[in-house]
Design a protein around this motif. Structure first.
Motif, PDB file in Angstrom:
ATOM      1  N   THR A 150     120.359 101.926  17.747  1.00  0.00           N
ATOM      2  CA  THR A 150     119.204 102.333  17.518  1.00  0.00           C
ATOM      3  C   THR A 150     118.244 102.314  18.811  1.00  0.00           C
ATOM      4  O   THR A 150     118.027 101.426  19.298  1.00  0.00           O
ATOM      5  CB  THR A 150     118.243 101.588  16.473  1.00  0.00           C
ATOM      6  N   PHE A 151     118.087 103.871  19.117  1.00  0.00           N
ATOM      7  CA  PHE A 151     117.408 103.829  20.423  1.00  0.00           C
ATOM      8  C   PHE A 151     116.391 104.849  20.393  1.00  0.00           C
ATOM      9  O   PHE A 151     116.321 105.754  19.950  1.00  0.00           O
ATOM     10  CB  PHE A 151     118.458 104.331  21.516  1.00  0.00           C
ATOM     11  N   ILE A 152     115.098 104.520  20.958  1.00  0.00           N
ATOM     12  CA  ILE A 152     114.126 105.426  21.053  1.00  0.00           C
ATOM     13  C   ILE A 152     113.460 105.210  22.286  1.00  0.00           C
ATOM     14  O   ILE A 152     113.186 104.244  22.987  1.00  0.00           O
ATOM     15  CB  ILE A 152     112.943 105.175  19.986  1.00  0.00           C
ATOM     16  N   LEU A 192     110.755 105.908  25.496  1.00  0.00           N
ATOM     17  CA  LEU A 192     109.467 105.648  25.932  1.00  0.00           C
ATOM     18  C   LEU A 192     109.107 106.070  27.184  1.00  0.00           C
ATOM     19  O   LEU A 192     109.815 106.237  27.920  1.00  0.00           O
ATOM     20  CB  LEU A 192     109.009 104.151  25.241  1.00  0.00           C
ATOM     21  N   MET A 232     110.887  94.754  19.187  1.00  0.00           N
ATOM     22  CA  MET A 232     109.691  95.447  19.116  1.00  0.00           C
ATOM     23  C   MET A 232     108.547  94.128  20.070  1.00  0.00           C
ATOM     24  O   MET A 232     107.826  94.753  20.761  1.00  0.00           O
ATOM     25  CB  MET A 232     109.040  95.618  17.955  1.00  0.00           C
ATOM     26  N   MET A 261     109.315  94.454  23.718  1.00  0.00           N
ATOM     27  CA  MET A 261     108.456  95.570  24.286  1.00  0.00           C
ATOM     28  C   MET A 261     107.048  95.138  24.496  1.00  0.00           C
ATOM     29  O   MET A 261     106.404  95.285  25.428  1.00  0.00           O
ATOM     30  CB  MET A 261     108.636  96.825  23.442  1.00  0.00           C
ATOM     31  N   PRO A 297     107.413  99.300  28.633  1.00  0.00           N
ATOM     32  CA  PRO A 297     109.007  99.382  28.301  1.00  0.00           C
ATOM     33  C   PRO A 297     109.438 100.790  28.282  1.00  0.00           C
ATOM     34  O   PRO A 297     108.628 101.655  27.982  1.00  0.00           O
ATOM     35  CB  PRO A 297     108.707  98.764  26.800  1.00  0.00           C
ATOM     36  N   PHE A 328     112.779 101.421  23.171  1.00  0.00           N
ATOM     37  CA  PHE A 328     113.260 100.568  22.047  1.00  0.00           C
ATOM     38  C   PHE A 328     114.857 100.700  22.196  1.00  0.00           C
ATOM     39  O   PHE A 328     115.335 101.854  21.856  1.00  0.00           O
ATOM     40  CB  PHE A 328     112.553 101.096  20.811  1.00  0.00           C
ATOM     41  N   ASP A 369     118.057  98.575  19.795  1.00  0.00           N
ATOM     42  CA  ASP A 369     118.422  97.429  19.097  1.00  0.00           C
ATOM     43  C   ASP A 369     120.122  97.601  18.855  1.00  0.00           C
ATOM     44  O   ASP A 369     120.421  98.638  18.429  1.00  0.00           O
ATOM     45  CB  ASP A 369     117.700  97.615  17.587  1.00  0.00           C
TER      46      ASP A 369
END
Lengths: 379, 294
Positions: free
Chosen positions: A243-245, A247, A262, A265, A275, A278, A280
């Motif tokens: 899971t990549f977001i 930023l 979280m 970050m 950061p 995100f 995981d």
């Protein structure tokens, strides 16, 4: 997963919800042909995953096929909130005499699907909810029995006086509930639900958000995912089981577990850094996941240093260490890497890293302080 | 003493022969948990690790072993069915570790579970551990220490991080409960706060929340009205963007609701000490316990 309006309309159509005809197009010539087929005035609507399409100029009314093609020329390729419009929906223009709101959400508090209706539709429903909550009727539905006929009728009477309209709206609410439960949605919404000058009740818009967890069971729904509407790095991450977001900062983060990711970050921010993402890597860590994670993060030019924060439980820290070493053999990482790992098999992990000339820290605070310092040195 | 599980808990494992189920059953046995039965349809009559009898159905297992709690390691497609089966067999505590169960499945079975009088913990959770007596789930036993602080959390590894700080400084735990990161869960913060409040062997409570929903805000109000023991809180996700699902299905800020700052303000307004960093847990617990004993 958010669906486009034209995809949501297809689920609505399967459930029998009354809507004006409509077709999707990717070229102005197709739009012209559709408008000719439909006859009369048409509305051209940009298909992007964001609200406020109208305000951004992504929804236009045309009186004839030629004008429809001109509008399509403008809308296709337009950028709305960073998203490029590659498809438009063409629907007949409908003369409307009233606009209502009907929506179904997953309510965490009652742990039930909740139907919300309001006679004040067509506008931002969150604003109505904030400024005049009394204008919204809410009903929590017991999934064992579904939406009962008298409940739907009561809500129908909250919208309309004319019994024909009430009955039609009640039917649509029941169908909207079916769309929600049959497709594992977390949101199904019609805004606006209109009465036409011919006295019909119609859904003029369609919005559906699906639960990501339903997609494995429903490959037909999984096919609706529009990967062109997502960042390529996020698509690549998902295919690798990460899971990549993305930023805006410059500290790349690789963490196991969403909560710890979280918190990591937040700690980067606490020590004066920002950061960059995100990420995981999940519970069962195979080294390949770590390689993909590093590949995705190093591709981002704003990343000035990378932090690993691994608390081994199910995740074996030696797997992560192997992944780091493998990645560094496969491609060059130009920015400093700071590694914190503790837990399952940490002695082995430390040995693997030290053989490759790297060290690992034991504490999260220490590691974050160090990575932030490295970023500042690089600046 | 502890909450929900102790050395008397007689545990049944659903999905005992699967990859995760067998690995963690071994770990639970080594920790000293009384694992008295396993269930895998079609493998009834076999033994797990030469000692734990396997049954085809939960009802059979309960009938023959008097199990009183279940832990579930079955794949997402079958997990809701497994929860219902455990509830139907009369088990009082059902802990579901499985991640990725469609929310509609849970919406459909939760009323049934409640009607049967069962308590569901999870899904998508690490389970629970009462250090020194029993563990149900996947929390590593070696990071825990028997003691008098209760821990309740929506997260997995973040819980380990916080518990690890406590243990290193010699602050032991009565029970650590992971309630799970999904939007719909069987046991929430308030359930655990109430249990810790009435547990004579818990002196202070640490709650670890995150962005998304309003569970923490409601828990904070509950603390103000009902909890006399000191409560220390943490919220993950201060730097999380709006509208994105941060790994956990439930960790999403919708509109302006569910932010970390909103939750931390609710904590402070209701007498919960707020940890800025996970490491702060130790001095805040000590400080609050010091205040109580004076």
């Amino acid at each position: 997963m958010n669906l486009h309006e034209y995809q949501a309309r297809e689920l609505f159509r399967q459930a029998g919800i009354r809507m004006p005809d409509g077709e999707v197009a990717t070229k102005p010539s197709e739009v012209e042909a559709i408008a000719t087929r439909l006859g009369g005035g048409v509305v051209i609507k940009a298909q992007v995953h964001t609200g406020g399409r109208g305000k951004a100029g992504g929804v236009k009314l045309a009186t004839d096929p030629r004008e429809a093609a001109e509008h399509a020329e403008t809308i296709l390729g337009m950028v709305i909130k960073d998203l490029v419009v590659s498809k438009v929906l063409v629907v007949p223009a409908v003369e409307i005499s009233s606009e209502a709101y009907v929506g179904m959400i997953l309510d965490r508090e009652s742990q039930r699907p909740v139907l919300m209706v309001s006679a004040s539709g067509g506008v931002d429903i969150e604003e109505v909810a904030a400024s005049s909550p009394e204008k919204i009727r809410r009903l929590a539905i017991d999934p064992r029995f579904g939406l009962l006929p008298h409940q739907a009728m009561e809500l129908g009477f909250a919208l309309y006086d004319d019994l024909r309209h009430v009955r039609a709206a009640a039917k649509i609410m029941t169908q909207l509930y079916d769309v929600f439960m049959d497709n594992g949605a977390t949101l199904t919404e019609i805004n606006p639900l209109v009465t036409s000058s011919e006295g019909e009740v119609l859904a003029l818009d369609a919005k559906v958000t699906l639960d990501d967890n339903i997609l494995e069971r429903r490959p037909d729904l999984a096919l609706l995912r529009d990967e062109t509407a997502e960042a390529t790095s996020e698509v690549e991450a998902r295919h690798a089981g990460l899971t990549f977001i993305k930023l805006d900062g410059n500290v790349g983060c690789v963490v196991n577990g969403a909560g710890l990711a979280m918190a990591t970050m937040d700690l980067v921010k606490y020590y004066g850094g920002e950061p960059a993402n995100f990420l995981d890597i999940g519970g069962s860590s195979n080294p390949e996941k770590v390689v993909t994670a590093l590949r995705i993060i190093t591709r981002d030019p704003s990343v000035k240093a990378i932090l690993f924060n691994i608390f081994g439980g199910i995740t074996r820290t030696d797997d992560v260490a192997n992944g780091i070493v493998t990645a560094l053999q496969q491609f060059k990482v130009e920015v400093p890497i700071v590694i914190r790992l503790t837990g399952t098999n940490e002695e082995e992990a430390i040995r693997i890293l030290s053989e490759a000339g790297m060290t690992a820290l034991n504490g999260m605070d220490e590691a974050v302080e160090q990575v932030v310092a490295r970023v500042k040195e690089a600046a | 003493m502890s909450i929900l599980i102790d050395s008397q808990t007689r545990l049944l494992v659903q999905g005992i022969t699967g990859r995760d189920g067998s690995f963690h059953t071994q770990q639970m046995l080594e920790y000293g948990t009384q694992v008295c039965a396993g269930v895998t349809p079609g493998k009834g009559g076999q033994l797990f690790a030469n000692s734990v009898p396997i049954f085809n159905t939960v009802a059979d297992a309960v009938h023959q072993t008097s199990a009183n709690a279940a832990v579930i390691y079955v794949p997402p497609a079958f997990a809701a069915g497994a929860i219902a089966e455990a509830a139907d067999a009369g088990l009082g505590l059902i802990v579901c570790i499985t991640e990725g169960i469609p929310t509609v499945d849970l919406l459909r079975i939760l009323p049934f579970v409640r009607e049967k009088g069962a308590r569901l913990v999870g899904p998508n959770c690490p389970g629970l551990i009462s250090p020194g007596s029993a563990k149900v789930g996947i929390i590593p036993g070696n990071i825990c220490l028997p003691g008098r602080v209760g821990v309740v959390s929506r997260s997995g590894t973040l819980t380990y991080e916080v518990v690890n700080h406590l243990t290193r400084e010699g602050v032991g735990q009565s029970t650590c409960v992971g309630i799970g990161g999904d939007p719909i869960i069987g046991t929430n913060f308030i359930d655990c706060l109430a249990a810790f409040e009435s547990d004579p062997d818990t002196d202070a409570i640490v709650m670890i929340g995150e962005i998304g929903g309003t569970d923490e805000q409601q828990a904070a109000e509950f603390v103000a009205g009902n909890v006399k023991k000191p409560v220390i809180g943490f919220i993950a996700g201060q730097t999380a963007p709006k509208g994105r699902r941060m790994g956990h299905a439930g960790a999403i800020i919708s509109g302006s609701s569910g932010t970390a700052s909103e939750k931390m303000a609710a904590f402070e307004a209701n007498g919960i000490s707020v940890m800025e960093r996970p490491v702060d847990v130790v001095h805040l617990v000590r400080e609050r316990l010091g205040q109580v004993s004076v």
